[in-house]
Design an enzyme around this catalytic site. Structure first.
Site, PDB file in Angstrom:
ATOM      1  CB  SER A  79      -0.912   0.014   1.238  1.00 33.90           C
ATOM      2  OG  SER A  79      -0.157   0.276   2.407  1.00 33.90           O
ATOM      3  CB  SER A  81      -0.104   3.284   4.710  1.00 30.79           C
ATOM      4  OG  SER A  81       0.782   2.212   4.995  1.00 30.79           O
ATOM      5  CE  LYS A 136       0.276   1.210   8.860  1.00 31.48           C
ATOM      6  NZ  LYS A 136      -0.253   1.832   7.630  1.00 31.48           N
ATOM      7  CB  SER A 222      -1.354   5.773   7.369  1.00 29.12           C
ATOM      8  OG  SER A 222      -0.828   4.756   8.205  1.00 29.12           O
TER       9      SER A 222
END
Length: 265
Positions: A79, A81, A136, A222
């Site tokens: 993705s 994010s 993350k 996100s």
């Protein structure tokens, strides 16, 4: 217990090892004795096909298991994010021993090596679905008071410094780019200024003991610890620290050559 690729590797290692070991201890001596009685040289004795495959694959599977479990594991970024730090289609290496050695499948820590640092980019298992991996940036340590107000991030009452760098119009994204000074790490973040009332832009919580708070660098696109589906991440769910991009492959523009081999900050 998590039924993922590590589980398959562990099961394959045990299966091939057992087949090879049982044959070596119980059946091979009988084959050799029977062949010798017939005057057949040991080098001319054919192993059963299953045993031959097990003997050939066992060391290969074991080496792959050890590398993936205790050294480095490859992941694909699915993705945007973590833009602009990581792009959809990046393939990365994750250092599995940065925060301690863990047994595969059960994910139990057996050796403590280091602690996660604010600003690290980390792969972790989603608390509500441990079979799913997320990546993350670590923002909040245990006990930190985290506040998000629009584009502003506060940790323990101190605003995290940011410097706007202008528009970001790359890779199909239109946003504002900024440099964030998070702990000892300076890194880029993106803000989508047309989402002032978007979910995740108004947050105020304290990180529980033994847990961590994560955010994506693409702040307004996100799903991270600000959201119920992710929430605080317990220490046992940490997989490892993302360290380097080894390939980018996202059609139709693949590969992006200048990303290959780039370190992750």
């Amino acid at each position: 217990m998590i039924f993922d690729f590590s589980f398959i590797l562990v099961a394959a290692t045990l299966l091939t090892g057992l087949i090879w070991g049982i044959d070596s201890l119980a059946f091979k001596p009988k084959r050799v004795a029977a062949a010798s009685a017939k005057g057949v040289a040991p080098d001319n004795i054919r192993e059963p096909l299953m045993v031959e495959y097990a003997r050939s694959f066992f060391p290969v599977i074991l080496i792959v298991l050890l590398i993936r479990s205790f050294l480095f594991e490859p992941f694909r970024i699915p993705s945007d994010s973590m833009m602009p730090t990581l792009l959809d289609g990046d393939f990365i290496f994750v250092n599995k021993f940065s925060y301690g050695l863990r047994l595969p499948v059960v994910n139990t820590k057996v050796v403590s090596i280091g602690d996660p640092q604010r600003g690290d980019v980390i792969v972790f298992r989603l608390p509500r679905d441990p079979a799913t991996n997320y990546i993350k940036r670590l923002v909040g340590l245990p006990g930190d008071h985290i506040v998000v107000r629009g584009e502003n991030l506060y940790i323990n009452g101190e605003r995290v410094p940011t410097e706007l760098n202008g528009p970001y119009n790359e890779h199909g994204t239109r946003a504002m780019r900024a440099t964030e000074h998070l702990g000892n790490v300076d890194h880029s973040v993106l803000y989508m200024r047309d989402r002032y009332d978007g979910e995740g832009r108004d947050y105020d919580e304290i990180v529980p003991a033994g847990h961590y708070f994560f955010m994506g660098d693409n702040r307004d696109n996100s799903k991270d610890s600000r959201f119920f589906d992710v929430g605080f991440v317990p220490e046992r769910n940490l997989v490892g620290k993302a360290v380097r991009i080894w390939l980018n492959w996202d059609l139709p523009n693949a590969p992006i050559w200048d990303r290959i081999g780039a370190p992750i900050h």
